[in-house]
Scaffold this active site. Structure first.
Site, PDB file in Angstrom:
ATOM      1  CD  GLU A  28      -0.280   0.367   4.546  1.00 37.14           C
ATOM      2  OE1 GLU A  28      -1.537   0.128   4.412  1.00 37.14           O
ATOM      3  OE2 GLU A  28       0.663  -0.785   4.707  1.00 37.14           O
ATOM      4  CD  GLU A  32      -1.347  -3.746   9.212  1.00 43.75           C
ATOM      5  OE1 GLU A  32      -1.845  -4.581   8.602  1.00 43.75           O
ATOM      6  OE2 GLU A  32      -0.740  -2.605   9.261  1.00 43.75           O
ATOM      7  CG  HIS A  69      -1.711  -1.252   1.241  1.00 43.36           C
ATOM      8  ND1 HIS A  69      -1.936  -2.054   2.189  1.00 43.36           N
ATOM      9  CD2 HIS A  69      -2.612  -1.630   0.210  1.00 43.36           C
ATOM     10  CE1 HIS A  69      -2.709  -3.016   1.916  1.00 43.36           C
ATOM     11  NE2 HIS A  69      -3.495  -2.624   0.870  1.00 43.36           N
ATOM     12  CG  HIS A  78       0.852  -3.702   5.289  1.00 45.75           C
ATOM     13  ND1 HIS A  78       0.031  -3.717   4.602  1.00 45.75           N
ATOM     14  CD2 HIS A  78       1.641  -5.032   4.942  1.00 45.75           C
ATOM     15  CE1 HIS A  78       0.164  -4.423   3.401  1.00 45.75           C
ATOM     16  NE2 HIS A  78       1.011  -5.198   3.774  1.00 45.75           N
TER      17      HIS A  78
HETATM   18  O1  LIG Z   1      -5.605  -0.113   8.388  1.00 44.63           O
HETATM   19  C1  LIG Z   1      -6.284  -0.892   7.427  1.00 44.63           C
HETATM   20  O2  LIG Z   1      -7.455  -0.581   7.471  1.00 44.63           O
HETATM   21  C2  LIG Z   1      -5.642  -1.578   6.713  1.00 44.63           C
HETATM   22  C3  LIG Z   1      -4.153  -2.060   6.876  1.00 44.63           C
HETATM   23  C4  LIG Z   1      -3.675  -2.976   6.024  1.00 44.63           C
HETATM   24  O3  LIG Z   1      -3.184  -2.682   4.778  1.00 44.63           O
HETATM   25  N1  LIG Z   1      -3.756  -4.161   6.586  1.00 44.63           N
HETATM   26  C5  LIG Z   1      -3.501  -5.309   5.778  1.00 44.63           C
HETATM   27  C6  LIG Z   1      -3.753  -6.598   6.543  1.00 44.63           C
HETATM   28  C7  LIG Z   1      -3.481  -7.847   5.596  1.00 44.63           C
HETATM   29  C8  LIG Z   1      -3.841  -9.118   6.405  1.00 44.63           C
HETATM   30  O4  LIG Z   1      -4.830  -9.466   6.566  1.00 44.63           O
HETATM   31  O5  LIG Z   1      -2.943 -10.018   6.623  1.00 44.63           O
HETATM   32  C9  LIG Z   1      -4.436  -4.987   4.289  1.00 44.63           C
HETATM   33  O6  LIG Z   1      -5.734  -4.840   4.927  1.00 44.63           O
HETATM   34  O7  LIG Z   1      -4.277  -5.602   3.665  1.00 44.63           O
HETATM   35 ZN   LIG Z   2      -1.373  -1.935   4.216  1.00 47.72          ZN
END
Ligand SMILES: O=C(O)CCC(=O)N[C@@H](CCC(=O)O)C(=O)O
Ligand SMILES: [Zn+2]
EC number: 3.5.1.96
Length: 347
Positions: A66, A225, A63, A161
């Site tokens: 980020e 994260e 993303h 991320h």
């Molecule tokens: O903060 C958010 O809403 C999304 C942050 C982010 O990009 N998280 C990943 C998590 C991926 C996973 O579940 O392994 C995503 O949403 O792609």
């Molecule tokens: Zn992300």
């Protein structure tokens, strides 16, 4: 085209100048015998003369907004290229979505982290550049792990991320679905050493980058994260000191003193539900600034999707990654519940 990245040129800059990839296959040798290969824009591989047991993938910018993980990878890449850091293990850095970095957004046309494990080619197929890039990133992961020296190898992939909202746990990791394989104490300890002591356990397959490496290469792979989404230059990099220190030790094959595993050191959350937006008329029933891991009372209506409502069903149910603006059919919310580390199978 015999394009080259000059040693004095910053690799992230080069990558952003070639935001959808470039035809390059550059190999150089550093003073300590480390081989540096550039396979594409955003794809650089360091192979020491005598590689240790670990094949490490560090990915960022799946993303584009980020930025903290991008700054971490940029610093590590240049430390290695300039010889301030000597690699002891094989490491591949992936700057996944340079075009999204260049517009300062999560993605250009489609969320890249919903395109892995072949999702890039499903439905309409390779209809946008993010899908093409996701397919190429899968191929680079395969090439990196398959080119490893013979013998038993440790495969590790941190897909780094930051989260859109605040979190009651500033740093947390997503442990992708393991298909019943036990969770690993050593991996939790590595996460803990980075200051990541909160872990979400996914309960099913996903189309994320980290799950791709688990499912296709049996890697120990995690979505990390590491903080909150912020523009370049607005990250307090002191907050990432422990992350950088652990990554440097892994890269250099230096010993990490992890101590004994203590379950009580960790907050473990089981993913209960992944709520998708299927209707234009979709809303979340809490303010935009509610932090990840906020708990709601049983019966509280978390979201409404057309005429379907989502009341809290489980005592202690908390929300993660709320995003009402996702495309139809995509995940708008995850709900989790904390479990005792003694309740999960750990080896
Ligand atoms: O903060 C958010 O809403 C999304 C942050 C982010 O990009 N998280 C990943 C998590 C991926 C996973 O579940 O392994 C995503 O949403 O792609
Ligand atoms: Zn992300």
């Amino acid at each position: 085209m015999n394009l080259r990245v000059l040693s004095e040129q910053n690799f992230l800059t080069f990558t952003r100048e070639h935001e959808w990839g470039v035809d390059i296959d550059q190999t150089e040798c550093l003073a300590d015998g480390t081989q540096v290969e550039i396979w594409d824009s955003g794809v650089i591989v360091f192979t020491p003369a005598n590689p240790g047991p670990l094949d490490l993938i560090l990915s960022c910018a799946v993303h584009g907004d980020e930025t903290a993980p991008i700054e971490i990878c940029d610093e590590l890449i240049e430390q290695l290229r300039q010889g301030y850091l000597q690699s002891g293990n094989r490491v591949m850095f992936l700057i996944a979505n340079p075009a999204a970095i260049n517009i300062g957004k999560r993605f250009v046309d489609e969320n890249m982290n919903r395109l892995f494990s072949g999702a890039h080619s499903e439905g309409e197929g390779l209809v946008n550049k993010e899908r093409v890039r996701a397919q190429k990133l899968e191929q680079y992961v395969a090439r990196f792990y398959e080119q490893a020296p013979a013998g038993k190898r440790q495969r590790l992939h941190y897909d780094m991320h930051t989260a859109i909202r605040d979190s009651q746990h500033e740093k947390f990791a997503v442990y992708p679905f393991t298909h019943g394989a036990p969770y690993k104490k050593h991996q939790l300890q590595l996460l803990g050493a980075m200051g990541v002591n909160t872990v979400l356990l996914h309960e099913g397959p996903t189309t994320t980058f980290s799950y791709f490496s688990v499912r296709n290469f049996a890697a120990d792979a995690f979505t990390l994260e590491l903080g909150k989404v912020r523009p370049f230059g607005h990250n307090d990099m002191h907050k990432f000191a422990a992350v950088k220190e652990v990554l440097q030790k892994l890269i250099c094959n230096q010993e990490l003193k992890l101590g004994n595993f203590e379950p009580s050191d960790f907050h473990i959350y089981q993913v209960l539900r992944s709520i998708n937006r299927t209707q234009q008329d979709f809303e979340l029933n809490f303010p935009d600034d509610v932090a990840n891991f906020t708990e709601f009372a049983v019966g509280y209506e978390l979201a409404r999707d057309g005429d379907k409502t989502y009341p809290v069903q489980t005592q202690g149910e908390s929300i993660i990654f709320p995003n009402a603006k996702v495309a139809l059919g995509q995940r708008a919310l995850i709900t989790v519940v904390e479990v005792d580390a003694d309740q999960i199978e750990l080896v």
